[in-house]
Design a protein around this motif. Structure first.
Motif, PDB file in Angstrom:
ATOM      1  N   ARG A 130       1.867   8.918  -6.665  1.00 47.13           N
ATOM      2  CA  ARG A 130       2.357  10.282  -6.503  1.00 47.13           C
ATOM      3  C   ARG A 130       3.431  10.612  -7.522  1.00 47.13           C
ATOM      4  NH1 ARG A 130       6.307  13.286  -4.249  1.00 47.13           N
ATOM      5  NH2 ARG A 130       7.537  11.452  -3.686  1.00 47.13           N
ATOM      6  N   ARG A 131       4.266   9.629  -7.857  1.00 52.83           N
ATOM      7  CA  ARG A 131       5.362   9.859  -8.789  1.00 52.83           C
ATOM      8  C   ARG A 131       4.949   9.666 -10.248  1.00 52.83           C
ATOM      9  NH1 ARG A 131      10.789   9.108  -6.477  1.00 52.83           N
ATOM     10  NH2 ARG A 131      10.662   8.895  -4.212  1.00 52.83           N
ATOM     11  N   TYR A 148       0.834  -1.208   0.000  1.00 60.22           N
ATOM     12  CA  TYR A 148       0.000   0.000   0.000  1.00 60.22           C
ATOM     13  C   TYR A 148       0.867   1.255   0.000  1.00 60.22           C
ATOM     14  CZ  TYR A 148      -3.516   3.398   1.451  1.00 60.22           C
ATOM     15  OH  TYR A 148      -4.340   4.495   1.521  1.00 60.22           O
ATOM     16  N   VAL A 149       1.920   1.248   0.814  1.00 62.94           N
ATOM     17  CA  VAL A 149       2.812   2.411   0.900  1.00 62.94           C
ATOM     18  C   VAL A 149       3.514   2.651  -0.433  1.00 62.94           C
ATOM     19  CG1 VAL A 149       4.984   3.208   1.931  1.00 62.94           C
ATOM     20  CG2 VAL A 149       3.172   2.298   3.390  1.00 62.94           C
ATOM     21  N   ILE A 150       4.034   1.593  -1.037  1.00 60.06           N
ATOM     22  CA  ILE A 150       4.732   1.750  -2.321  1.00 60.06           C
ATOM     23  C   ILE A 150       3.747   2.157  -3.408  1.00 60.06           C
ATOM     24  CG2 ILE A 150       6.093   0.571  -4.087  1.00 60.06           C
ATOM     25  CD1 ILE A 150       7.213  -1.221  -1.883  1.00 60.06           C
ATOM     26  N   ARG A 151       2.533   1.620  -3.357  1.00 58.32           N
ATOM     27  CA  ARG A 151       1.518   1.977  -4.355  1.00 58.32           C
ATOM     28  C   ARG A 151       1.191   3.474  -4.286  1.00 58.32           C
ATOM     29  NH1 ARG A 151      -2.277  -0.910  -7.387  1.00 58.32           N
ATOM     30  NH2 ARG A 151      -1.293  -2.787  -6.579  1.00 58.32           N
ATOM     31  N   LEU A 152       1.066   3.996  -3.074  1.00 57.97           N
ATOM     32  CA  LEU A 152       0.804   5.435  -2.928  1.00 57.97           C
ATOM     33  C   LEU A 152       1.930   6.262  -3.536  1.00 57.97           C
ATOM     34  CD1 LEU A 152      -0.614   5.707   0.719  1.00 57.97           C
ATOM     35  CD2 LEU A 152      -1.882   5.856  -1.438  1.00 57.97           C
ATOM     36  N   GLU A 153       3.168   5.800  -3.346  1.00 60.77           N
ATOM     37  CA  GLU A 153       4.299   6.517  -3.914  1.00 60.77           C
ATOM     38  C   GLU A 153       4.326   6.407  -5.434  1.00 60.77           C
ATOM     39  OE1 GLU A 153       7.464   8.523  -2.732  1.00 60.77           O
ATOM     40  OE2 GLU A 153       5.407   8.974  -2.184  1.00 60.77           O
ATOM     41  N   MET A 172      11.269   4.418  -2.586  1.00 62.04           N
ATOM     42  CA  MET A 172       9.887   4.014  -2.371  1.00 62.04           C
ATOM     43  C   MET A 172       9.804   2.836  -1.397  1.00 62.04           C
ATOM     44  SD  MET A 172       7.928   4.443  -6.039  1.00 62.04           S
ATOM     45  CE  MET A 172       8.901   3.236  -6.910  1.00 62.04           C
ATOM     46  N   CYS A 173      10.845   1.997  -1.398  1.00 67.68           N
ATOM     47  CA  CYS A 173      10.837   0.809  -0.543  1.00 67.68           C
ATOM     48  C   CYS A 173      11.206   1.116   0.905  1.00 67.68           C
ATOM     49  CB  CYS A 173      11.821  -0.225  -1.090  1.00 67.68           C
ATOM     50  SG  CYS A 173      11.291  -1.041  -2.620  1.00 67.68           S
ATOM     51  N   ALA A 174      11.948   2.195   1.137  1.00 67.53           N
ATOM     52  CA  ALA A 174      12.460   2.472   2.483  1.00 67.53           C
ATOM     53  C   ALA A 174      11.347   2.623   3.525  1.00 67.53           C
ATOM     54  CB  ALA A 174      13.363   3.708   2.455  1.00 67.53           C
ATOM     55  N   ILE A 187       9.241   9.292  10.052  1.00 63.84           N
ATOM     56  CA  ILE A 187      10.293  10.199   9.581  1.00 63.84           C
ATOM     57  C   ILE A 187      10.515  10.046   8.081  1.00 63.84           C
ATOM     58  CG2 ILE A 187      12.758  10.703   9.719  1.00 63.84           C
ATOM     59  CD1 ILE A 187      12.615   9.914  12.692  1.00 63.84           C
ATOM     60  N   LEU A 188      10.644   8.805   7.617  1.00 68.46           N
ATOM     61  CA  LEU A 188      10.897   8.561   6.196  1.00 68.46           C
ATOM     62  C   LEU A 188       9.720   8.997   5.334  1.00 68.46           C
ATOM     63  CD1 LEU A 188      12.606   5.040   6.331  1.00 68.46           C
ATOM     64  CD2 LEU A 188      13.686   7.293   6.304  1.00 68.46           C
ATOM     65  N   TRP A 189       8.509   8.728   5.813  1.00 70.93           N
ATOM     66  CA  TRP A 189       7.312   9.088   5.052  1.00 70.93           C
ATOM     67  C   TRP A 189       7.201  10.602   4.901  1.00 70.93           C
ATOM     68  CZ3 TRP A 189       4.684   6.576   1.718  1.00 70.93           C
ATOM     69  CH2 TRP A 189       3.376   6.936   1.377  1.00 70.93           C
ATOM     70  N   SER A 190       7.660  11.331   5.917  1.00 70.14           N
ATOM     71  CA  SER A 190       7.593  12.798   5.850  1.00 70.14           C
ATOM     72  C   SER A 190       8.627  13.365   4.883  1.00 70.14           C
ATOM     73  CB  SER A 190       7.822  13.400   7.243  1.00 70.14           C
ATOM     74  OG  SER A 190       9.151  13.186   7.691  1.00 70.14           O
ATOM     75  N   MET A 191       9.628  12.572   4.512  1.00 72.09           N
ATOM     76  CA  MET A 191      10.685  13.040   3.612  1.00 72.09           C
ATOM     77  C   MET A 191      10.329  12.905   2.140  1.00 72.09           C
ATOM     78  SD  MET A 191      14.138  11.421   5.249  1.00 72.09           S
ATOM     79  CE  MET A 191      14.734  11.825   6.880  1.00 72.09           C
ATOM     80  N   ARG A 192       9.310  12.109   1.833  1.00 74.30           N
ATOM     81  CA  ARG A 192       9.119  11.684   0.449  1.00 74.30           C
ATOM     82  C   ARG A 192       8.808  12.823  -0.508  1.00 74.30           C
ATOM     83  NH1 ARG A 192       4.300  11.370   2.830  1.00 74.30           N
ATOM     84  NH2 ARG A 192       2.386  11.436   1.571  1.00 74.30           N
TER      85      ARG A 192
END
Length: 292
Positions: A37-38, A29-34, A116-118, A205-210
């Motif tokens: 967005r990209r 789900y997280v990678i799909r959202l990215e 995206m994987c981090a 933290i990582l999600w806020s950096m994207r």
């Protein structure tokens, strides 16, 4: 603690397996959202997660077997038919290898893919550690008297002098109790809970950096630094043999992760952030070509 959820005939459904599956779904789900967005094909996320899941499970199991080879040779069937014996570092190596192969197939930039994987790795770890807590797979900590210390009497690996351990005078592991009945009086640090909390923090933290402009691969370097730091800290309370002074094997690997992450951050510090946008443009074109 619920190591076994239920049985379907000969099939046993373990709580650890369920949480591991939920971790993969959350990562997808997280990678799909990215991807969305990209401007990348959302199906790219499924390809990454499936490849990472298969390669990660294999890598995790292989690492566990090699790390405790005499035990598995004594009971060869346990190499396959067991609800425990999975090691995160082996899973991470295998999973990243799987993600790399998929990125090559789609011709997507490795740095973009790793970024995206981090965050997905961090949230997957957090959920996976809940599985460790529920199953009692031996990832608990050393004996403690803190108010939140607990015991694991239904642990899948057993709760006995063989698994309830403490550090001896020379940092070797020794039994913390003399019998099964005595072990029931021992409380330990709930190390999986500590890791879940820390990895959720790393994810945030990582999600806020994207959305911040940065060179491709920089978020993954931050993951290596922060994730390695989290594991390094928790290991001081974990029941793992100390192999170098007071440090465990996992801590030495965590130090390696932190070093790679720190060096990567230093090397990418002066790069032009525009590299990120260019990488995403090339990635979108590559996905379009792959689909065609």
């Amino acid at each position: 603690m619920i190591p076994v959820l239920f049985h379907l005939g000969p099939l046993t459904v373990y709580s650890y397996g369920l949480m591991m599956a939920l971790g993969f779904l959350a990562a997808d789900y997280v990678i799909r959202l990215e991807c969305i967005r990209r401007g990348l094909d959302p199906e790219y996320s499924s390809s990454i997660v499936i490849a990472a899941a298969v390669a990660g499970l294999i890598g995790s199991r292989v690492y566990a077997i090699l790390d405790d080879l005499p035990t598995y040779l004594a009971d060869p069937k346990s190499m396959i038919f067991s609800g425990s014996g999975f090691v995160f570092y082996g899973g991470m190596i295998g999973g990243l290898l799987g993600a790399y192969l998929v990125s090559r197939w789609y011709r997507i930039g490795l740095g973009v893919t790793m970024d995206m994987c981090a965050p997905a790795l961090a949230i997957g770890q957090a959920i996976g550690r809940i599985g460790c807590q529920l199953s009692g797979d031996g990832d608990w900590g050393l004996p403690s008297t803190v108010p939140w210390a607990m015991s694991y009497p239904k642990a899948i690996v057993g709760w006995s002098p063989d698994t309830v351990l403490k550090l001896g005078d020379h940092y070797q592991l020794v039994p913390a109790c003399s019998s099964v009945a005595d072990c029931l009086n021992v409380r330990v640090h709930p190390a999986p809970v500590y890791e879940t909390i820390l990895y959720v923090g790393v994810f945030i933290i990582l999600w806020s950096m994207r959305k911040t402009s940065h060179p491709a691969g920089r978020i993954m370097y931050w993951y290596l630094l922060l994730g390695g730091s989290a594991r390094f800290i928790v290991e001081f309370w974990r029941v793992n043999p100390r192999v170098f002074y007071m440090l465990s094997e996992a801590q030495l690997i965590a130090l390696g992760m932190m070093l790679i992450g720190a060096v990567g951050l230093i090397l990418t510090r002066e790069k032009n952030p525009a590299v990120k946008d260019q990488g995403e443009k090339v990635s979108r074109e590559a996905v379009g070509a792959a689909r065609a």
